[in-house]
Design an enzyme around this catalytic site. Sequence first.
Site, PDB file in Angstrom:
ATOM      1  CG  ASP A   1      -2.101   0.930   1.106  1.00 33.56           C
ATOM      2  OD1 ASP A   1      -2.458   1.294  -0.026  1.00 33.56           O
ATOM      3  OD2 ASP A   1      -2.676   1.298   2.150  1.00 33.56           O
ATOM      4  CG  LEU A   2       5.476   2.549  -0.960  1.00 36.56           C
ATOM      5  CD1 LEU A   2       5.619   2.437   0.547  1.00 36.56           C
ATOM      6  CD2 LEU A   2       6.700   1.958  -1.633  1.00 36.56           C
TER       7      LEU A   2
END
Length: 360
Positions: free
Chosen positions: A215-216
């Site tokens: 979830d960068l």
Amino acid sequence: MSAKNAIPNISQAQAADLVKRRYALSPSEVHCLPSWDDQNLHLVTLDGGHFVLKIMNSKANKNPAMTEVQTYAMNFLQEKGLPTQKVLKTITGQVMFLEDIDCGHGLQKFLVRLLTYLPGIQIAKAPLSPELLHDLGQTAARMDLVLKEMEHPQLSALQRDDFKWNLSNFLLLEEHMNVLDGHPLQAGVRTVLHQYKTYVGPKYSAFRKCVIHGDLTHLNVLVEKDESQAYKLSGIIDFGDMSLGYFVHELAISIMHTMLARPNPMEVGGAILAGWESVLPLNQAERDCLFWLVLARFCQSVVLCMQILTVQPENEVYVMHSAKNDRLILQQLLDLGKERVEEVWFQAAADFSRQKSEMK
């Protein structure tokens, strides 16, 4: 229990009391931080300390092993020099615990952790220089290489076969295609689903496996100014989507979400790719599939955000901010096509890497 009731919503007074009892800290200020389905609070203590109290939605209670691994990973990365939060222990030595909290629906059990507070602003709010984007790609690759070396007895908990935001599970999107009925993007999303099945799927055996943050996004990467007033990466937060996956997934996710924060999205991919490949060059299969994986992430954002709003309409402001401009950029990439987009990304990456080399 409804999805709405699973989301914690404790008061500032409840948060202050909890921290006093569990950590022997005395908050003087409590501020709410944005979150999807957990609750995050920024605490400032009387002695000037800054912390983040994270109260996880009650669905997380069903898989505490996964939260335990995520917690371990944050501390592991922090000890290895990555800019992640450290999870603090309670006065009895726990890094996380179940707490009975009344959020207006009677007593419920919620997993609670206290983390160090990282300075900076979200990268979405900063001017995105090529150097900052290169830093992001480089740091993402370094992080995944460190995570690949991480050992934990519960590591298998990150094999999240039913997690719809995992790129490995992209085809689960077909269950929610009804939210696009009558939408002009429906045909484009179906095109990406078809390419994933026929083009990407057969190449998965050549992708390199690892543990990924997953979830960068432009909301989970923090930056701050250095002594020269240039923005530098200062933090990576929110490990709730962490899973067993593939290096190229992390790269695709970081490119896609950073495109949402750039006035000219096509300028993003090359610099991030150059930073990534300075640490971990892509193999041929990963390179061949990067375009479709970026588009797959765009499709997840479009469809899953629309689906979430059907059950959480009260969360519209946060959900739509997270997916800002995703529809427009997805259509732009579809219109340009794989060959043209790859030409832009890989040529920009080669040019940037050459410039960096000449400056040394």
